[in-house]
Structures are given as structure tokens and as C-alpha cells.
Design an enzyme around this catalytic site. Structure first.
Site, PDB file in Angstrom:
ATOM      1  CG  LEU A 138      -1.971  -1.128   1.216  1.00 46.09           C
ATOM      2  CD1 LEU A 138      -2.712  -1.184   2.538  1.00 46.09           C
ATOM      3  CD2 LEU A 138      -2.950  -0.949   0.064  1.00 46.09           C
ATOM      4  CD  GLU A 139       3.651   1.800  -4.427  1.00 43.83           C
ATOM      5  OE1 GLU A 139       3.576   2.829  -5.115  1.00 43.83           O
ATOM      6  OE2 GLU A 139       4.126   0.732  -4.838  1.00 43.83           O
ATOM      7  CG  ASN A 140      -2.020   5.785  -2.216  1.00 43.24           C
ATOM      8  OD1 ASN A 140      -1.474   6.750  -2.709  1.00 43.24           O
ATOM      9  ND2 ASN A 140      -2.496   4.775  -2.935  1.00 43.24           N
TER      10      ASN A 140
END
Length: 573
Positions: free
Chosen positions: A398-400
Site C-alpha cells: 500500500l503506497e498511499n
């Protein structure tokens, strides 16, 4: 991980350029670089409801863009969430009473999308400062001086058009009392209730309790001794003996002090270990397999070379249910690859001793696990995919940003369903693993007893700090080893650390390193040889291995990466 050639974070470089323009054109958005004045003894915080504990009282948000939430919070039990939409930038304002000819320190804690904090109507120079996407709580600070006739100043927060919602908490406008007074000083919080035991393993007990209004943290006591301090309403006691009962209590804390301890609960560890890892070998190579065509070689699972031990299927898709995920095979984009073939290929890989897992997130994937309900939905939906397709586990990419409290809850719930052979991997960005206080790092440590490996992405990063406090640039042996050292010294076991790199120059916007550099870094960490200028204080022979984005880009280059790195990983001591 990226779905388009060249840049895994294709939006981030664009945002960096836009950010400079935004700072010029946004109302009052001129970043102040001067020193923030030190508050004098008589100074007070003239902002009211500064922690949003009373909802939006004293605050006005444009077009109904603001609300209060219980997670994430920086302090207390509430924070502001404001969502830009269309031509609205989700501005929330408050008029504060100030003294003329006085200096005030303005600050606030923010998280989420682009966030600005500033002041207008100062009678001198209006100010603001801002930050791009912040995956964890970040403090914004500036200062302003009032004019000779100024008795009221408007402080504001806002996001940016079309960008993600922002969160804000604990706003401070510190200076002389302008006649409006300040919020009452905090009082010692109440004793937490609802302490309960969650999932257990042979070495850990998960606990949760009800949040306490006004609390900024909690202390966990084990057999009467304080063992942890946490910010959220859950914790996991680790390092416990198998088949042993422990007594747990929790207290709430804030600036005023610590509450009484809660009633005790008993947690008993299991007789045998339920740690993760499945059948993953001691030294393993992870490769991401693309469920889409972005110019790399289109593959079936059966096409992935034998040098890969863990195959991460990229990616699951979010559903309309908070926290829920599902998987949709792109049969058309993959040349008619059918679901039945896909399932059969997974079984064949598993028969050959490989693990096939489902990856959650990637560059475009947004899945929010911000409360107990979404955590439960996440665990249930991932487990459903495991049963449907035969996946061995899950990868968190999850890059957010993520919430460590509820992602921990979700993964422990999944572990209780899937059992001891569950494979859990993570692929944080470099910035996410710079400190043990980061949400990704906290999650990894929270689930250390069931975690297989963290394959941090050593690319699209620029320069970063190593564990020796020096700055290293991506693309070098030192960058790989000095940043891996942070994880190794921060509490992860060597077997839980892998080096994530692009398979080719097409696999990332920047940070590609040749297989030789990857192998040298592995040797440096595991054997103490082939190091650059940085050499770890000790060796880590049980280092897990390496990861690449992606098996498809590797195939596009004739499998040059896996042919070189795979045997080297498998030959580590």
C-alpha cells in the site's frame, strides 16, 4: 508497484512539479523559512477546539468538506478529515483572538494528501506552509507577526483540488492571549475499558480496548510491569513463552498524567508456534507477476522461472465494501489466460515448492484499513481469495499509507483463519522504513511473529539516510546495505529482510542496479564481503534474500536478473 512502463510512481514526479506551482498560486501559500519564535512562559494556544475533540466547533469548512474521525488521530480521540472535491480545496478556518504587534507560532499535525496551514489577516505578511502526501503524522510549522491594529487573525487548513483527503490534528497558535482565552488544560484521562484478548500464537498475545477521550497514548502492563507504550487502542505482547498464561492491564496517558490501570485480563499462548513463512526456503527470491499488460512480457504463472520462490500476483482490487478486496484475472489482456488455467498453474507451482500470494495495493491501489470493521472486511476478503484461488498468503504494498493499529488487527485476524503456513510479505517504500515510528515499520514489528519478509523497494527514492546517519544515493551497494541495516537494527529478524530492486531499467523510474551490485550487497550483509564504503558492524547470514519488480520485466530482458541473482540468493550461507 507500477502498471505503466518506466515509473512505478508515475504520479509522484508530476506532483513534485505541481507542488512548486501550487505554493505560488495558492491563496497565501508562500512557505516561510524564518525561525518560529519560542513561546514565552505566559504564552497560550489561542486556537479553540484545537484537537477537534468537540467535532467542528469553532471551525468552518468549505462546502461541507470537513468532518471529524476517530482514526487516524495524532492526539486525543478525534481528528479532522477534509476532502477536496471539484473546484473546492476543502478549506477549514477559525478566527482566533490575538494581540497587536505580537508574534505567534502556528503549527499542526497533518497526514494524507497535500495539506496547507496558514494565517490571513495578520496585518503584516500572511503566511503558510505545506507538505505533499504524508503517509504518517507530519508537523507543519510557521510563524506570523500581527500588525499594530490586529486583534483577530484567520488560521486555515486546506488540501488541493482533486487530491486525496487530508487529516489534521492538534493545531497550535501559540502567543500572547488576545482576550479570547484558550482551551482548558488537559486532565488525566479515564481508565480504559473493554480490554480483551484477540488472536494468540505460541509467542504473542494481541490485545485491544476502548479508546479514551483525551488520551494521547496508552501503556500496556504485563504481569504488573509496563512493557509497551502505544498511540492506538491495541497492542501485541511479543516474546512470550509457549503454553503460558499472562496477566495484562492497560492505562491511558496524556500531558496531565496517567490513568489508573484497567481490570486485568488473562491471555494464554498456544502450545506450538503459528508463525508465518509457510514453506518459504531459508533464502528466497520474490518476484511480482503482472496481471496486466504494460509493455513487459505477458506471462502465465507457469512461465515464471524456477529461480523465484515467492510469486506475488499483482494486484487485488478494492471493492465497494470498506477494507474489502477481490481479484479479477485480466484474461483478455493476458492473451486468453483462463481462471481455470490460472488456478492449475498456482497448484503446479506449489507442488514444486513455491509460494503464490496475492499482492494488495501497488501504485494505483488504494485500500483503507482505518477501523475494526474495515480490518475485519480485509481479513475476510483476503481469506476468501486464498480459498478461491489457492493463494498461500498476502503481500502488503500500500503506497498511499496504512494505519498500523488496524492493519495489525487485520493481519492477525487473517493469521487466525489461515494458520501457521500463511505467508505475509510487505513491500514498503524506502521512506516508510526510515524509522521504527513509521506506520509500515510499526506494522512489521507488530506482526513479527507471523511475518515472512519485508522486501523494501530500494528505488524511485533519491537519497536516503543509512543506519549510520549518513546520506546515500540509490543505485549503489551502500544504498542497499546501509538502508537494510536500519531494518536489521530496528527489530526485524535477518530472515525478515529482503532487498527489493527493479529487474531492468524499464521496471522503475530510477534506482535500477545491476545484478552484480545486488549480489555484492547480499554478500556484504550476509558474509561481510564485497561491501562499499559502508560495512555493517556484524553479518546477517540468515538474510532472507531479494525481490524484484517484476517477473515480466525480467522476462523482457531474457531473465537476466533472476538468472544472476537467484542462484546467488540460494547460495547464501
Amino acid at each position: 508497484m507500477e502498471r505503466t512502463p518506466g515509473t512505478r510512481h508515475r504520479r509522484r514526479p508530476v506532483r513534485a512539479i505541481l507542488g512548486s506551482a501550487m505554493a505560488v498560486v495558492a491563496a497565501g501559500a508562500l512557505t516561510v523559512t524564518g525561525l518560529v519564535s519560542t513561546a514565552e512562559a505566559a504564552d497560550v494556544n489561542v486556537a479553540k477546539n484545537a484537537g477537534f475533540e468537540s467535532g467542528l466547533t469553532n471551525w468552518t469548512c468549505s462546502n461541507g468538506s470537513g468532518t471529524t474521525v476517530s482514526s487516524p488521530v495524532h492526539g486525543g480521540s478525534s481528528a479532522l478529515k477534509a476532502s477536496p472535491a471539484g473546484q473546492d480545496n476543502a478549506q477549514c478556518t477559525q478566527a482566533v483572538a490575538v494581540k497587536p504587534n505580537s508574534t505567534y507560532a502556528l503549527s499542526g499535525w497533518v497526514q494524507g494528501g497535500y495539506t496547507y496551514i496558514g494565517a490571513t489577516g495578520t496585518g503584516t505578511t500572511d503566511v503558510s506552509t505545506w507538505t505533499p502526501d504524508a503517509s504518517s503524522w507530519t508537523k507543519l510549522s510557521t510563524s506570523f507577526t500581527t500588525g499594530p491594529n490586529t486583534t483577530s487573525v484567520t488560521v486555515y487548513l486546506h488540501g488541493w483540488y482533486g487530491q486525496a483527503p487530508y487529516f489534521a490534528d492538534d493545531i497550535s497558535v501559540t502567543g500572547p492571549d488576545g482576550g479570547g482565552g484558550t482551551d482548558p488544560a488537559p486532565t488525566v484521562p479515564a481508565t480504559p475499558g473493554g480490554l480483551a484478548v484477540g488472536s494468540v500464537t505460541s509467542s504473542s498475545v494481541a490485545l485491544s480496548w476502548n479508546p479514551v477521550s483525551g488520551a494521547t497514548g496508552y501503556n500496556l502492563y504485563q504481569n504488573g510491569t509496563k512493557v509497551q507504550s502505544v498511540s492506538g487502542a491495541s497492542a501485541t505482547a511479543t516474546g512470550l513463552a509457549a503454553s503460558t498464561s499472562y496477566s495484562f492491564q492497560v492505562s491511558a496517558t496524556n500531558a496531565a498524567g496517567e490513568s489508573a490501570k484497567s481490570s486485568a485480563v488473562t491471555g494464554t499462548t498456544s502450545a506450538t508456534g503459528s508463525g508465518g513463512g509457510g514453506t518459504v526456503p531459508k533464502h528466497a527470491v520474490t518476484g511480482y507477476w503482472q496481471n496486466f499488460n504494460n509493455g513487459a512480457t505477458v506471462q502465465k504463472i507457469s512461465d515464471v522461472p524456477a529461480n523465484y520462490d515467492i510469486i506475488a500476483v499483482s494486484f487485488a482490487d478494492a471493492t465497494g465494501t470498506p477494507g474489502g478486496v477481490t481479484f479479477n484475472l485480466d484474461s483478455a489482456g493476458l492473451g486468453g489466460y483462463t481462471v481455470d488455467q490460472f488456478k492449475a498453474d498456482i497448484r503446479a507451482k506449489q507442488a514444486a515448492g513455491k509460494s503464490v500470494i496475492i499482492s494488495i495495493g501497488g501504485q494505483n491501489g488504494t485500500v483503507s484499513i482505518n477501523d475494526s470493521t474495515s480490518a475485519t472486511n480485509f481479513a475476510n476478503s483476503v481469506y476468501s481469495m486464498m480459498q478461491t484461488y489457492g493463494f498461500d498468503g498476502v503481500d502488503i504494498d500500500l503506497e498511499n499509507g496504512l494505519n498500523s493499529t488496524y492493519m495489525t488487527q487485520a493481519l492477525r485476524s487473517l493469521s487466525s483463519k489461515a494458520g501457521s503456513k500463511l505467508v505475509i510479505t510487505m513491500a514498503p517504500q524506502t521512506i516508510d522504513m526510515q524509522s521504527t515510528s513509521g506506520e509500515y515499520f510499526k506494522t512489521a514489528l507488530n506482526i513479527k511473529d507471523i511475518l515472512t519478509v519485508v522486501n523494501m523497494q530500494y528505488y524511485n527514492s533519491g537519497s536516503m539516510l543509512g543506519c549510520d546517519g549518513k546520506v546515500y544515493s540509490q543505485g549503489s551497494v551502500d544504498f542497499l546495505t546501509a538502508l537494510a541495516c536500519i531494518q536489521l537494527e530496528g527489530g526485524l529478524a535477518p530472515a525478515q529482510v529482503g532487498l527489493g530492486v527493479p529487474a531492468s531499467t524499464s521496471g522503475a523510474g530510477s534506482g535500477y542496479v545491476s545484478p552484480t551490485i545486488v549480489n555484492n550487497a547480499l554478500d556484504c550483509l550476509a558474509r561481510g564481503t564485497n561491501c562499499g564504503s559502508f560495512k555493517p558492524s556484524k553479518t546477517y547470514p540468515s538474510l532472507r534474500g531479494a525481490m524484484t519488480w517484476s517477473t515480466n520485466w525480467d522476462a523482457k530482458s531474457g531473465n537476466a536478473w533472476s538468472n544472476a541473482v537467484g542462484p546467488h540468493v540460494h547460495g547464501l550461507p
